[in-house]
Design an enzyme around this catalytic site. Structure first.
Site, PDB file in Angstrom:
ATOM      1  N   HIS A   9       0.819  -1.211   0.000  1.00  0.00           N
ATOM      2  CA  HIS A   9       0.000   0.000   0.000  1.00  0.00           C
ATOM      3  C   HIS A   9       0.858   1.269   0.000  1.00  0.00           C
ATOM      4  O   HIS A   9       2.036   1.246   0.357  1.00  0.00           O
ATOM      5  CB  HIS A   9      -0.960   0.009   1.183  1.00  0.00           C
ATOM      6  CG  HIS A   9      -0.269   0.122   2.521  1.00  0.00           C
ATOM      7  ND1 HIS A   9       0.253   1.306   3.000  1.00  0.00           N
ATOM      8  CD2 HIS A   9      -0.025  -0.813   3.467  1.00  0.00           C
ATOM      9  CE1 HIS A   9       0.786   1.105   4.189  1.00  0.00           C
ATOM     10  NE2 HIS A   9       0.639  -0.180   4.496  1.00  0.00           N
ATOM     11  N   GLU A  79      -1.873  -6.969   8.091  1.00  0.00           N
ATOM     12  CA  GLU A  79      -0.519  -6.769   8.595  1.00  0.00           C
ATOM     13  C   GLU A  79      -0.294  -7.557   9.872  1.00  0.00           C
ATOM     14  O   GLU A  79      -1.245  -7.922  10.582  1.00  0.00           O
ATOM     15  CB  GLU A  79      -0.279  -5.265   8.826  1.00  0.00           C
ATOM     16  CG  GLU A  79       1.101  -4.901   9.344  1.00  0.00           C
ATOM     17  CD  GLU A  79       2.264  -5.306   8.434  1.00  0.00           C
ATOM     18  OE1 GLU A  79       2.477  -6.524   8.240  1.00  0.00           O
ATOM     19  OE2 GLU A  79       2.965  -4.416   7.937  1.00  0.00           O
TER      20      GLU A  79
END
Length: 188
Positions: A9, A79
């Site tokens: 990202h 994550e």
């Protein structure tokens, strides 16, 4: 030949400040949005059999700005769960634990390297058969995608500690002579 394309990202305020960000759902910064649109130029002409994204908005928005249509949101792409270290920098953590290493110690109240590795192994087991239909894109986060790279080439999860991964980068996993290899890493 089909490949797995890893897309990290774009920048958030916490990634810019090197703060550990797992479950805190931060938006992209204006620079992060620009970075994500630039990824679209790199991905131009690529076709994907499937695009999977982390559930976090920073990953989903990166995919959208890069021109990717997400087929599935996958919790296994989230994550690394940093537990008590959420929002802290490594330098800050070292004030309390000078020898702490994410890749060997994990996080109190969060995930161990083995837990992240198990998540990534489940993900790879699900997507590897999809490669028969074409390339697969995974849109996610720095540490968890580093574990994807390590596990792809049969390293332990801690091997991801040797694979730097910047925001808004592309990495490519594939095969050479029937063996899983890293074809490209941390590219723009």
């Amino acid at each position: 030949m089909s490949e797995i394309v890893l897309v990290r990202h774009g920048e958030t305020t916490w990634s810019a400040g090197h703060r550990h960000t797992s479950y805190t759902d931060l938006p992209l910064t204006p620079d992060g949005e620009r970075q994500a649109r630039a990824l679209g130029l790199v991905l131009t002409g690529r076709r994907f059999a499937r695009v999977l994204s982390s559930p976090r908005q920073r990953a989903r928005h990166t995919a959208q700005l890069a021109g990717l249509t997400v087929d599935d949101v996958d919790d296994d792409l989230a994550e690394w769960h940093y537990g008590e270290y959420e929002g802290r920098t490594t330098a800050d953590i070292h004030q309390d634990r000078p020898r702490w290493n994410l890749w060997t110690d994990g996080c109190p109240g969060g995930e161990s390297p083995e837990q992240v590795g198990a998540r990534v192994d489940r993900l790879l087991a699900r997507i590897t058969p999809l490669l028969a239909q074409g390339s697969v894109a995974l849109v996610g986060h720095g540490h968890s995608l580093r574990v994807v790279g390590a596990r792809w080439i049969d390293l332990p999860p801690a091997g991801g500690g040797r694979l730097r991964l910047d925001t808004a980068t592309i990495s490519v996993l594939g095969y050479e002579h029937g063996r899983a290899v890293i074809m490209r890493w941390n590219g723009r």
